[in-house]
Structures are given as C-alpha cells and as structure tokens.
Design a protein around this motif. Structure first.
Motif, PDB file in Angstrom:
ATOM      1  N   GLN A  96      41.163  44.413  54.946  1.00  0.00           N
ATOM      2  CA  GLN A  96      42.226  45.363  54.582  1.00  0.00           C
ATOM      3  C   GLN A  96      43.280  44.731  53.685  1.00  0.00           C
ATOM      4  O   GLN A  96      44.159  45.421  53.191  1.00  0.00           O
ATOM      5  N   LEU A  97      43.215  43.419  53.519  1.00  0.00           N
ATOM      6  CA  LEU A  97      44.203  42.760  52.662  1.00  0.00           C
ATOM      7  C   LEU A  97      43.653  42.618  51.242  1.00  0.00           C
ATOM      8  O   LEU A  97      42.443  42.635  51.031  1.00  0.00           O
ATOM      9  N   PRO A 127      37.695  33.793  36.993  1.00  0.00           N
ATOM     10  CA  PRO A 127      38.418  34.724  36.118  1.00  0.00           C
ATOM     11  C   PRO A 127      38.252  36.181  36.525  1.00  0.00           C
ATOM     12  O   PRO A 127      39.182  36.973  36.367  1.00  0.00           O
ATOM     13  N   ARG A 128      37.084  36.522  37.084  1.00  0.00           N
ATOM     14  CA  ARG A 128      36.890  37.947  37.411  1.00  0.00           C
ATOM     15  C   ARG A 128      37.805  38.412  38.543  1.00  0.00           C
ATOM     16  O   ARG A 128      37.958  39.614  38.749  1.00  0.00           O
ATOM     17  N   LEU A 129      38.399  37.495  39.284  1.00  0.00           N
ATOM     18  CA  LEU A 129      39.339  37.898  40.344  1.00  0.00           C
ATOM     19  C   LEU A 129      40.701  38.264  39.774  1.00  0.00           C
ATOM     20  O   LEU A 129      41.487  38.959  40.423  1.00  0.00           O
ATOM     21  N   THR A 130      40.974  37.803  38.555  1.00  0.00           N
ATOM     22  CA  THR A 130      42.284  38.059  37.941  1.00  0.00           C
ATOM     23  C   THR A 130      42.583  39.551  37.861  1.00  0.00           C
ATOM     24  O   THR A 130      43.692  39.986  38.131  1.00  0.00           O
ATOM     25  N   GLN A 131      41.556  40.333  37.509  1.00  0.00           N
ATOM     26  CA  GLN A 131      41.750  41.791  37.390  1.00  0.00           C
ATOM     27  C   GLN A 131      41.783  42.472  38.758  1.00  0.00           C
ATOM     28  O   GLN A 131      41.992  43.664  38.847  1.00  0.00           O
ATOM     29  N   LYS A 132      41.478  41.712  39.816  1.00  0.00           N
ATOM     30  CA  LYS A 132      41.339  42.345  41.135  1.00  0.00           C
ATOM     31  C   LYS A 132      42.374  41.835  42.119  1.00  0.00           C
ATOM     32  O   LYS A 132      42.199  41.991  43.335  1.00  0.00           O
ATOM     33  N   ARG A 133      43.434  41.229  41.606  1.00  0.00           N
ATOM     34  CA  ARG A 133      44.471  40.674  42.471  1.00  0.00           C
ATOM     35  C   ARG A 133      44.912  41.614  43.570  1.00  0.00           C
ATOM     36  O   ARG A 133      45.114  41.200  44.704  1.00  0.00           O
ATOM     37  N   THR A 134      45.082  42.903  43.208  1.00  0.00           N
ATOM     38  CA  THR A 134      45.647  43.853  44.177  1.00  0.00           C
ATOM     39  C   THR A 134      44.571  44.750  44.789  1.00  0.00           C
ATOM     40  O   THR A 134      44.881  45.707  45.480  1.00  0.00           O
ATOM     41  N   THR A 135      43.295  44.406  44.523  1.00  0.00           N
ATOM     42  CA  THR A 135      42.203  45.181  45.140  1.00  0.00           C
ATOM     43  C   THR A 135      42.049  44.755  46.601  1.00  0.00           C
ATOM     44  O   THR A 135      42.102  43.565  46.917  1.00  0.00           O
ATOM     45  N   SER A 137      40.170  43.678  49.704  1.00  0.00           N
ATOM     46  CA  SER A 137      38.959  42.843  49.696  1.00  0.00           C
ATOM     47  C   SER A 137      37.702  43.554  50.173  1.00  0.00           C
ATOM     48  O   SER A 137      36.603  43.250  49.723  1.00  0.00           O
ATOM     49  N   GLY A 138      37.870  44.501  51.089  1.00  0.00           N
ATOM     50  CA  GLY A 138      36.725  45.253  51.594  1.00  0.00           C
ATOM     51  C   GLY A 138      35.991  46.024  50.507  1.00  0.00           C
ATOM     52  O   GLY A 138      34.826  46.376  50.676  1.00  0.00           O
ATOM     53  N   TYR A 139      36.658  46.281  49.376  1.00  0.00           N
ATOM     54  CA  TYR A 139      36.030  47.020  48.274  1.00  0.00           C
ATOM     55  C   TYR A 139      35.315  46.116  47.279  1.00  0.00           C
ATOM     56  O   TYR A 139      34.699  46.607  46.337  1.00  0.00           O
ATOM     57  N   LEU A 140      35.411  44.817  47.468  1.00  0.00           N
ATOM     58  CA  LEU A 140      34.778  43.900  46.500  1.00  0.00           C
ATOM     59  C   LEU A 140      33.278  43.818  46.736  1.00  0.00           C
ATOM     60  O   LEU A 140      32.792  44.099  47.833  1.00  0.00           O
ATOM     61  N   SER A 141      32.550  43.376  45.715  1.00  0.00           N
ATOM     62  CA  SER A 141      31.119  43.089  45.896  1.00  0.00           C
ATOM     63  C   SER A 141      30.991  41.817  46.740  1.00  0.00           C
ATOM     64  O   SER A 141      31.957  41.055  46.898  1.00  0.00           O
ATOM     65  N   GLY A 142      29.793  41.589  47.250  1.00  0.00           N
ATOM     66  CA  GLY A 142      29.547  40.398  48.064  1.00  0.00           C
ATOM     67  C   GLY A 142      29.882  39.119  47.316  1.00  0.00           C
ATOM     68  O   GLY A 142      30.456  38.183  47.874  1.00  0.00           O
ATOM     69  N   GLY A 143      29.504  39.074  46.039  1.00  0.00           N
ATOM     70  CA  GLY A 143      29.771  37.878  45.226  1.00  0.00           C
ATOM     71  C   GLY A 143      31.253  37.643  45.041  1.00  0.00           C
ATOM     72  O   GLY A 143      31.736  36.512  45.155  1.00  0.00           O
TER      73      GLY A 143
END
Ligand code: ADP
Ligand code: ADP
Length: 231
Positions: A96-97, A127-135, A137-143
C-alpha cells in the motif's frame, strides 16, 4: 570477509536443513549459492541475517563470522548495522506504500540527507523507478517490485547484499536486467553479493565463485567459470 564454517541448522530438532556448510564471500565478490528447491539455500541466508529463531530453525553447530567477528546470536537489526542486508524471496514490499516510501524504509536509521542521497542512488540504478516514485507498490510489475526491494536494501549502503531468488517468476528479459544490475552494482559500489538462484547458468555467468547445495550439503564449489564449463 563473510565466512561460514561447518554450519549445521536444524528445524524442529529433527529436520537437518543445512549440514556442515562452509562458504566464504570475499570483499567485492559475487558468490552464487545454487541448488534445487529444499537444498537449504534460504535457510543459509536466514541464518546469516539472523532471522532464524530458536523455535523455528536453530544453528546447532559451526561459526558464522563477518570481518573476523562472530555473527551467530546477534539480532537481525544489529546484523543490518554491521552492513549485511538480505532481499528475501518474494520481495516483501509494503504493497500500500509508494515506491519512494518503500525505499525510505530501508534507510530508516539514516539522516534526511543520507536518505536523499540513497534515493538518488536507487533512481540512478533503476531509472524506470524514477517515473514511479509515487506509484503504490502493489501496482508495479514483478520486476519493478524486485527493483524496489533491491533499492530498499541498498539504502543502508551495505557491505554485503544477499539476494534470495531475485529473478523468480520474472520474464526472461527482466531477469537479464536484474543480472545486469547485479554486475553493475558490484562494479560501481564494491558491495559483496551472495546470490541464491535456481537459474545456475545465469547466476554463474555473473558470479566469481559458486557453491552447489544438495540436501543441506555443499556438493561442489569453485570458480564460477569452471563450474559453468562443467554444467
Ligand atoms: P531452499 O532455499 O534451497 O529451497 P530451504 O532452506 O528453504 O531450501 O529449505 C531446506 C529444508 O528445510 C527443506 O527440507 C525445507 O522443507 C526445510 N525447512 C525450511 N524452513 C523450514 C521451517 N520453518 N520449518 C521446518 N522445515 C523447514
Ligand atoms: P523458501 O524461502 O525456500 O522459498 P518456502 O517458500 O518453501 O521457503 O517457505 C516459506 C515459509 O515456510 C518460510 O518461512 C519457511 O521457513 C517455511 N517452511 C518451508 N518449509 C517448511 C516446512 N517443511 N515446515 C514448516 N515450514 C516450512
């Protein structure tokens, strides 16, 4: 620098999960710990990171030492402070964070400035996490989740990074990316890496040394290129 000598670990006083295991991880080295499911790899990592409790698994014999000092019996948080961190199998993020909140969890003992630098290092490495800072974590892909888990572990600038099956269940292309990151990490930061993998070929391709476990024992060890040729 990290050394296991004749370590024996028993669950419930009956299941001998690890038998007379000796293993060395030198400074700045990548060591692959390989073997089939149930061989005792996770148990070995858990013992090093101090998360085996007497009511669960018990270290019955042998020594675990880091930079010449014994580790066995030390609490997990003190082991982290010594500079040894583990990314457990299954990543264990706070779903949830956000990405950034998860990363910050790995550096909770640090100053604000250290945390900021830690985040910068994590985003540079992934680098691909840079665009997802505020996403969340449960919505991320496994990788991506695996990248957050590794980034979080690196927030405390460890000397030893232990990875338990970091590529499990990930697409081949992402696995390649993870192995690339492992190589780059060692090159850039000099961190020592203990890598548990079922994909022996891929792990040995990035490792310096390999140990192969079977039924709790090390049955083969040596330079990774030599083990790779014998595969
Ligand atoms: P690997 O990581 O190589 O798959 P593990 O270290 O998880 O192997 O397991 C080694 C052995 O110990 C297996 O036989 C497993 O079933 C057993 N084992 C692992 N954890 C526990 C536990 N908490 N209680 C009892 N037995 C366990
Ligand atoms: P691994 O970390 O090797 O993948 P598993 O996913 O098989 O271990 O196990 C998940 C959890 O169950 C762990 O906490 C592990 O210690 C525990 N466990 C594994 N094997 C057994 C077992 N035979 N009996 C009891 N607990 C076990």
């Amino acid at each position: 620098m990290l050394a296991l000598t004749n370590v024996q670990i028993v669950y419930d006083n009956t299941i001998e999960a690890v038998r007379e295991v000796s293993l060395t991880l030198g400074k700045g080295r990548i060591v692959a710990l390989l073997g089939a499911n149930g061989a005792g790899k996770s148990t070995t990592l858990k013992a090093i990171s101090g998360v085996l409790y007497p009511e669960d698994g018990e270290i019955k014999a042998g020594q675990i030492s880091f930079e010449g000092r014994p580790l066995a019996g030390m609490a997990p948080d003190r082991i982290v402070k010594q500079g040894i961190v583990m990314v457990p199998e299954g990543r264990r993020l706070f779903d949830q964070l956000t990405v950034e909140e998860n990363l910050l969890m790995g550096g909770y003992t640090r100053s604000a400035a250290d945390s900021r630098r830690g985040l910068e290092r994590a985003y540079a490495l992934f680098p691909r996490l840079t665009q997802k800072r505020t996403t969340v974590s449960g919505y991320l892909s496994g990788g991506e989740q695996q990248m957050v888990a590794i980034g979080r572990a690196l927030m405390s600038e460890p000397k030893v990074l232990m990875l338990d099956e970091p590529t499990l269940g990930l697409a081949p292309q992402i696995c390649e990316e993870i192995f690339g990151i492992i190589t780059r990490l060692r090159h850039d930061s000099g961190v020592s890496i203990l890598l548990v993998e079922q994909n022996a070929q891929a792990a040995l391709a990035v490792a310096d040394e390999g140990y192969i476990m079977e039924n709790g024992r090390i049955v083969l060890d040596g330079p990774a290129d030599k083990l790779l040729r014998n595969e």
